[in-house]
Scaffold this active site. Sequence first.
Site, PDB file in Angstrom:
ATOM      1  N   LEU A  25       3.727   0.482   3.815  1.00 37.21           N
ATOM      2  CA  LEU A  25       3.899  -0.438   2.683  1.00 37.21           C
ATOM      3  C   LEU A  25       3.314   0.152   1.408  1.00 37.21           C
ATOM      4  O   LEU A  25       3.999   0.246   0.381  1.00 37.21           O
ATOM      5  CB  LEU A  25       3.236  -1.781   3.009  1.00 37.21           C
ATOM      6  CG  LEU A  25       3.304  -2.846   1.914  1.00 37.21           C
ATOM      7  CD1 LEU A  25       4.735  -3.162   1.513  1.00 37.21           C
ATOM      8  CD2 LEU A  25       2.578  -4.116   2.375  1.00 37.21           C
ATOM      9  N   TYR A  26       2.074   0.555   1.469  1.00 36.53           N
ATOM     10  CA  TYR A  26       1.409   1.123   0.293  1.00 36.53           C
ATOM     11  C   TYR A  26       2.099   2.406  -0.152  1.00 36.53           C
ATOM     12  O   TYR A  26       2.442   2.577  -1.333  1.00 36.53           O
ATOM     13  CB  TYR A  26      -0.062   1.387   0.620  1.00 36.53           C
ATOM     14  CG  TYR A  26      -0.816   2.130  -0.445  1.00 36.53           C
ATOM     15  CD1 TYR A  26      -0.829   1.685  -1.763  1.00 36.53           C
ATOM     16  CD2 TYR A  26      -1.544   3.285  -0.134  1.00 36.53           C
ATOM     17  CE1 TYR A  26      -1.547   2.373  -2.740  1.00 36.53           C
ATOM     18  CE2 TYR A  26      -2.263   3.963  -1.091  1.00 36.53           C
ATOM     19  CZ  TYR A  26      -2.262   3.506  -2.391  1.00 36.53           C
ATOM     20  OH  TYR A  26      -2.968   4.186  -3.363  1.00 36.53           O
ATOM     21  N   GLY A  27       2.325   3.321   0.771  1.00 35.29           N
ATOM     22  CA  GLY A  27       2.921   4.604   0.425  1.00 35.29           C
ATOM     23  C   GLY A  27       4.308   4.461  -0.162  1.00 35.29           C
ATOM     24  O   GLY A  27       4.667   5.148  -1.126  1.00 35.29           O
ATOM     25  N   SER A  41       5.523   1.906  -1.822  1.00 35.63           N
ATOM     26  CA  SER A  41       5.453   1.345  -3.175  1.00 35.63           C
ATOM     27  C   SER A  41       5.106   2.435  -4.188  1.00 35.63           C
ATOM     28  O   SER A  41       5.666   2.478  -5.293  1.00 35.63           O
ATOM     29  CB  SER A  41       4.432   0.206  -3.230  1.00 35.63           C
ATOM     30  OG  SER A  41       3.099   0.675  -3.143  1.00 35.63           O
ATOM     31  N   LYS A  42       4.214   3.317  -3.812  1.00 35.90           N
ATOM     32  CA  LYS A  42       3.832   4.392  -4.725  1.00 35.90           C
ATOM     33  C   LYS A  42       4.889   5.491  -4.788  1.00 35.90           C
ATOM     34  O   LYS A  42       5.012   6.187  -5.804  1.00 35.90           O
ATOM     35  CB  LYS A  42       2.474   4.963  -4.322  1.00 35.90           C
ATOM     36  CG  LYS A  42       1.313   4.014  -4.589  1.00 35.90           C
ATOM     37  CD  LYS A  42       1.183   3.689  -6.061  1.00 35.90           C
ATOM     38  CE  LYS A  42      -0.085   2.917  -6.364  1.00 35.90           C
ATOM     39  NZ  LYS A  42      -0.268   2.686  -7.817  1.00 35.90           N
TER      40      LYS A  42
END
Length: 248
Positions: A155-157, A159-160
């Site tokens: 999820l985090y990766g 988005s970035k």
Amino acid sequence: MTFELTGRSALVTGGTSGIGRATALALANLGAHVLVAGRDPRRGDEVVRAIREKGGKADFLATDLRDEDAARSLAARARELAGRVDVLVNNAGIYPFMATDETSEIDFDAVYALNVKAPYFLVAELAPDMAARGDGVIVNVTTMVAEFGMSGMALYGSSKAAVVLLTKAWAAEYGPRGVRVNAVSPGPVQTAGTAAMGDDLDVLASAAPAGRPGSADEVAEAIAFLATDRSSFVHGALLPVDGGRIAV
């Protein structure tokens, strides 16, 4: 002390702690009028006070970057306060580490709202003004896990990773009109936000040639480089500040 940014204003989102705080201080030391954006007035006032005590210029703008309206409102208030925004640092973000099958739609929407939607509409609001003047800088803060897969960071990766592509697209869109758009990609960094990771942060950092976590100040120095004319021929670049992790 040099004053490469004297007469220029810089809006730093997530500027009340960690990398954002260090960036606000670094840009103020270069002479910029720093607009510190964040959710916590107490921490925001502390950053502003630290800058002013050193003779710098800073103001706090309270914001909760959940949607387009919040982003556009922040941009408008920044322009009203400083006259214009010369440097935008899209630093605000959240980084929950969780398995894909444990992620709720609420989690998903919250991460993409702050990590992708907020910078998108800040740029939509501020980049046209920069382009009309023929001058401006945008620096996005991404992460090394936008460049390779790691369990628990989908999820985090992802988005970035969107921000990495946006950096390149915005460089193509606004670069010909004098706006430089670049990004920094931090690796493991010791901040209050990563303190909860405990020894896991050191384990993550041990895979890189540097063999240690970085500091917020080290990332801020890279952001400051991209914010100044020292990087005048740099467009659409992703600058890793990860202790060499991306190289191995």
